[in-house]
Design a protein around this motif. Structure first.
Motif, PDB file in Angstrom:
ATOM      1  N   VAL A  41      24.114   6.583   7.960  1.00 40.28           N
ATOM      2  CA  VAL A  41      23.061   6.974   6.943  1.00 40.28           C
ATOM      3  C   VAL A  41      21.875   6.073   7.338  1.00 40.28           C
ATOM      4  CG1 VAL A  41      22.185   7.101   4.627  1.00 40.28           C
ATOM      5  CG2 VAL A  41      24.503   7.683   4.767  1.00 40.28           C
ATOM      6  N   TRP A  42      20.844   6.625   7.457  1.00 37.61           N
ATOM      7  CA  TRP A  42      19.751   5.850   8.128  1.00 37.61           C
ATOM      8  C   TRP A  42      18.394   6.153   6.949  1.00 37.61           C
ATOM      9  CZ3 TRP A  42      19.321   2.607  12.113  1.00 37.61           C
ATOM     10  CH2 TRP A  42      18.250   2.100  12.689  1.00 37.61           C
ATOM     11  N   TYR A  43      17.681   5.164   6.459  1.00 36.79           N
ATOM     12  CA  TYR A  43      16.791   5.319   5.503  1.00 36.79           C
ATOM     13  C   TYR A  43      15.411   4.802   6.220  1.00 36.79           C
ATOM     14  CZ  TYR A  43      20.615   4.882   2.312  1.00 36.79           C
ATOM     15  OH  TYR A  43      21.702   5.213   1.442  1.00 36.79           O
ATOM     16  N   ALA A  44      14.629   5.919   6.635  1.00 40.43           N
ATOM     17  CA  ALA A  44      13.359   5.640   7.116  1.00 40.43           C
ATOM     18  C   ALA A  44      12.192   5.386   6.198  1.00 40.43           C
ATOM     19  CB  ALA A  44      13.117   6.913   8.061  1.00 40.43           C
ATOM     20  N   ALA A  45      11.777   4.381   6.252  1.00 41.81           N
ATOM     21  CA  ALA A  45      10.689   3.753   5.296  1.00 41.81           C
ATOM     22  C   ALA A  45       9.616   4.768   5.230  1.00 41.81           C
ATOM     23  CB  ALA A  45      10.443   2.158   5.577  1.00 41.81           C
ATOM     24  N   GLY A  46       8.786   4.673   3.882  1.00 38.88           N
ATOM     25  CA  GLY A  46       7.429   5.115   3.862  1.00 38.88           C
ATOM     26  C   GLY A  46       7.473   6.628   3.247  1.00 38.88           C
ATOM     27  N   ASN A  47       6.433   7.328   3.336  1.00 41.26           N
ATOM     28  CA  ASN A  47       6.160   8.619   2.791  1.00 41.26           C
ATOM     29  C   ASN A  47       5.559   9.546   3.929  1.00 41.26           C
ATOM     30  OD1 ASN A  47       6.824   8.009  -0.108  1.00 41.26           O
ATOM     31  ND2 ASN A  47       5.156   6.561   0.106  1.00 41.26           N
ATOM     32  N   GLY A  48       5.848   9.261   4.989  1.00 41.39           N
ATOM     33  CA  GLY A  48       5.074   9.995   5.784  1.00 41.39           C
ATOM     34  C   GLY A  48       6.174  11.294   6.392  1.00 41.39           C
ATOM     35  N   PRO A  49       5.764  12.090   7.206  1.00 41.42           N
ATOM     36  CA  PRO A  49       6.604  13.348   7.875  1.00 41.42           C
ATOM     37  C   PRO A  49       7.985  12.874   8.324  1.00 41.42           C
ATOM     38  CG  PRO A  49       4.791  12.741   9.241  1.00 41.42           C
ATOM     39  CD  PRO A  49       4.690  11.694   8.066  1.00 41.42           C
ATOM     40  N   LEU A  50       8.199  11.563   8.877  1.00 44.67           N
ATOM     41  CA  LEU A  50       9.550  11.354   9.383  1.00 44.67           C
ATOM     42  C   LEU A  50      10.243  10.368   8.348  1.00 44.67           C
ATOM     43  CD1 LEU A  50       8.621  10.435  13.257  1.00 44.67           C
ATOM     44  CD2 LEU A  50       9.322  12.585  12.157  1.00 44.67           C
ATOM     45  N   SER A  51       9.725   9.972   7.472  1.00 41.53           N
ATOM     46  CA  SER A  51      10.252   9.249   6.233  1.00 41.53           C
ATOM     47  C   SER A  51      11.542   9.908   5.549  1.00 41.53           C
ATOM     48  CB  SER A  51       9.438   8.771   5.252  1.00 41.53           C
ATOM     49  OG  SER A  51       8.355   8.037   5.931  1.00 41.53           O
ATOM     50  N   GLY A  52      12.258   9.072   4.886  1.00 41.41           N
ATOM     51  CA  GLY A  52      13.284   9.612   4.025  1.00 41.41           C
ATOM     52  C   GLY A  52      14.753   9.378   4.724  1.00 41.41           C
ATOM     53  N   THR A  53      15.791   9.884   3.973  1.00 35.20           N
ATOM     54  CA  THR A  53      17.093   9.641   4.399  1.00 35.20           C
ATOM     55  C   THR A  53      17.651  10.489   5.411  1.00 35.20           C
ATOM     56  OG1 THR A  53      17.425   8.545   2.118  1.00 35.20           O
ATOM     57  CG2 THR A  53      19.348   9.300   3.307  1.00 35.20           C
ATOM     58  N   LYS A  54      18.225   9.916   6.408  1.00 36.06           N
ATOM     59  CA  LYS A  54      19.036  10.844   7.250  1.00 36.06           C
ATOM     60  C   LYS A  54      20.560  10.753   6.998  1.00 36.06           C
ATOM     61  CE  LYS A  54      14.450  10.542   8.919  1.00 36.06           C
ATOM     62  NZ  LYS A  54      13.777  11.350   8.173  1.00 36.06           N
ATOM     63  N   GLN A  55      21.216  11.738   6.921  1.00 33.36           N
ATOM     64  CA  GLN A  55      22.668  11.693   6.605  1.00 33.36           C
ATOM     65  C   GLN A  55      23.423  12.254   7.775  1.00 33.36           C
ATOM     66  OE1 GLN A  55      24.197  10.724   3.695  1.00 33.36           O
ATOM     67  NE2 GLN A  55      22.492  10.804   2.210  1.00 33.36           N
ATOM     68  N   GLY A  56      24.265  11.353   8.248  1.00 33.57           N
ATOM     69  CA  GLY A  56      24.926  11.613   9.414  1.00 33.57           C
ATOM     70  C   GLY A  56      24.427  11.239  10.726  1.00 33.57           C
ATOM     71  N   ARG A  57      25.474  10.949  11.759  1.00 31.60           N
ATOM     72  CA  ARG A  57      24.879  10.682  13.061  1.00 31.60           C
ATOM     73  C   ARG A  57      24.105  11.706  13.601  1.00 31.60           C
ATOM     74  NH1 ARG A  57      29.968   8.968  16.200  1.00 31.60           N
ATOM     75  NH2 ARG A  57      30.285  11.032  15.918  1.00 31.60           N
ATOM     76  N   ASP A  58      24.283  12.779  13.645  1.00 32.06           N
ATOM     77  CA  ASP A  58      23.288  13.767  14.335  1.00 32.06           C
ATOM     78  C   ASP A  58      21.876  13.949  13.779  1.00 32.06           C
ATOM     79  OD1 ASP A  58      25.545  14.563  15.723  1.00 32.06           O
ATOM     80  OD2 ASP A  58      25.972  16.508  14.699  1.00 32.06           O
ATOM     81  N   ALA A  59      21.644  13.617  12.434  1.00 31.71           N
ATOM     82  CA  ALA A  59      20.472  13.491  11.590  1.00 31.71           C
ATOM     83  C   ALA A  59      19.945  12.216  12.389  1.00 31.71           C
ATOM     84  CB  ALA A  59      20.544  13.582  10.135  1.00 31.71           C
ATOM     85  N   VAL A  60      20.646  11.181  12.371  1.00 37.58           N
ATOM     86  CA  VAL A  60      20.070   9.811  12.701  1.00 37.58           C
ATOM     87  C   VAL A  60      19.438   9.960  14.275  1.00 37.58           C
ATOM     88  CG1 VAL A  60      20.455   7.558  13.252  1.00 37.58           C
ATOM     89  CG2 VAL A  60      21.328   8.456  10.951  1.00 37.58           C
ATOM     90  N   MET A  61      20.232  10.632  15.123  1.00 32.60           N
ATOM     91  CA  MET A  61      20.071  10.615  16.436  1.00 32.60           C
ATOM     92  C   MET A  61      18.879  11.688  16.667  1.00 32.60           C
ATOM     93  SD  MET A  61      21.707   8.751  18.228  1.00 32.60           S
ATOM     94  CE  MET A  61      22.036   7.709  16.886  1.00 32.60           C
ATOM     95  N   ALA A  62      18.733  12.774  15.846  1.00 31.74           N
ATOM     96  CA  ALA A  62      17.597  13.506  15.860  1.00 31.74           C
ATOM     97  C   ALA A  62      16.277  12.882  15.391  1.00 31.74           C
ATOM     98  CB  ALA A  62      17.799  14.869  14.888  1.00 31.74           C
ATOM     99  N   ASP A 116      33.876  -1.444  11.508  1.00 29.93           N
ATOM    100  CA  ASP A 116      34.702  -1.467  12.673  1.00 29.93           C
ATOM    101  C   ASP A 116      34.045  -1.318  13.857  1.00 29.93           C
ATOM    102  OD1 ASP A 116      37.045  -1.359  10.826  1.00 29.93           O
ATOM    103  OD2 ASP A 116      36.846   0.524  10.373  1.00 29.93           O
ATOM    104  N   GLY A 117      32.762  -2.018  13.876  1.00 31.61           N
ATOM    105  CA  GLY A 117      32.000  -2.018  15.242  1.00 31.61           C
ATOM    106  C   GLY A 117      31.292  -1.102  15.313  1.00 31.61           C
ATOM    107  N   VAL A 118      30.932  -0.272  14.264  1.00 33.91           N
ATOM    108  CA  VAL A 118      29.710   0.927  14.380  1.00 33.91           C
ATOM    109  C   VAL A 118      28.771   0.747  13.277  1.00 33.91           C
ATOM    110  CG1 VAL A 118      31.065   2.543  16.001  1.00 33.91           C
ATOM    111  CG2 VAL A 118      31.357   2.777  13.536  1.00 33.91           C
ATOM    112  N   VAL A 119      27.690   1.221  13.573  1.00 32.10           N
ATOM    113  CA  VAL A 119      26.742   1.239  12.381  1.00 32.10           C
ATOM    114  C   VAL A 119      26.959   2.309  11.498  1.00 32.10           C
ATOM    115  CG1 VAL A 119      24.394   1.507  12.106  1.00 32.10           C
ATOM    116  CG2 VAL A 119      25.056   0.362  13.991  1.00 32.10           C
ATOM    117  N   VAL A 120      26.949   2.021  10.104  1.00 34.00           N
ATOM    118  CA  VAL A 120      27.231   2.934   9.068  1.00 34.00           C
ATOM    119  C   VAL A 120      25.883   2.879   8.265  1.00 34.00           C
ATOM    120  CG1 VAL A 120      29.727   2.704   8.939  1.00 34.00           C
ATOM    121  CG2 VAL A 120      28.141   1.200   7.205  1.00 34.00           C
ATOM    122  N   GLU A 121      25.175   2.153   8.344  1.00 36.76           N
ATOM    123  CA  GLU A 121      23.681   2.306   7.626  1.00 36.76           C
ATOM    124  C   GLU A 121      22.746   1.574   8.208  1.00 36.76           C
ATOM    125  OE1 GLU A 121      22.220   0.365   3.632  1.00 36.76           O
ATOM    126  OE2 GLU A 121      23.999   1.678   3.203  1.00 36.76           O
TER     127      GLU A 121
END
Length: 137
Positions: A41-62, A116-121
Motif C-alpha cells: 500500500v502506498w499513501y501519496a500525500a496531498g489533494n492533487g490528481p496523483l494523491s491518495g491510497t494506491k492498493q497493491g504493487r501494480d497500483a504502486v508501480m502505475a 521479509d525484505g520487501v516494502v509493504v507500505e
C-alpha cells in the motif's frame, strides 16, 4: 525458524530502500517492483490528481510510472539519507521534477514499512503539500 531469520534488521531494511531509490531513479520499474510486496500500500500525500491510497504493487508501480510520465521523465528523488529501523525505515530525499514549464524542488520524507525484505507500505510527506498538488495539477 528464529525471529532473527524471518525478520530483516534495520541495516537490511535500509539497504532494500536504497536499492529501491536506485531502481526508481534509473527508471527500472521491473527491479523496483521486485522490492514491493504484492499487497503493498502506498499513501501519496496531498489533494492533487496523483494523491491518495494506491492498493497493491501494480497500483504502486502505475503511480510511479505516472510521476515519470507527467514530468516527461524528469522526476528524480535524490537521497539525502536513509534511516533504518526494525519497524520503519525513513527515506529523506530532495524531490525534483519539471512539468509544463513548472519546476518542483522540495524536501520529501517517505516512511517505509518492510516485511521479509520487501516494502509493504510507503507513506509520503512533502515539505509543501499544496505546492506539490499544484505542480501535478
Amino acid at each position: 525458524m528464529t525471529e532473527e531469520v524471518s525478520d530483516m534488521g534495520a541495516a537490511e531494511n535500509a539497504e532494500v530502500v536504497r536499492r529501491g531509490y536506485e531502481a526508481f531513479n534509473a527508471g527500472d520499474l521491473a527491479t523496483l517492483g521486485e522490492l514491493f510486496a504484492e499487497d503493498a500500500v502506498w499513501y501519496a500525500a496531498g489533494n492533487g490528481p496523483l494523491s491518495g491510497t494506491k492498493q497493491g504493487r501494480d497500483a504502486v508501480m502505475a503511480y510511479f510510472g505516472e510521476l515519470g510520465a507527467r514530468s516527461q521523465g524528469s522526476f528524480q528523488a535524490t537521497v539525502q539519507d536513509v534511516v533504518g529501523g526494525d519497524s520503519h525505515t525513513v527515506g529523506i530525499q530532495q524531490t525534483r521534477a519539471e512539468n509544463n514549464g513548472k519546476t518542483l524542488d522540495m524536501a520529501t520524507v517517505i516512511v517505509f514499512v518492510l516485511r521479509d525484505g520487501v516494502v509493504v507500505e510507503g507513506r509520503e510527506f512533502f515539505e509543501d503539500p499544496a505546492k506539490s498538488d499544484e505542480f501535478w495539477a
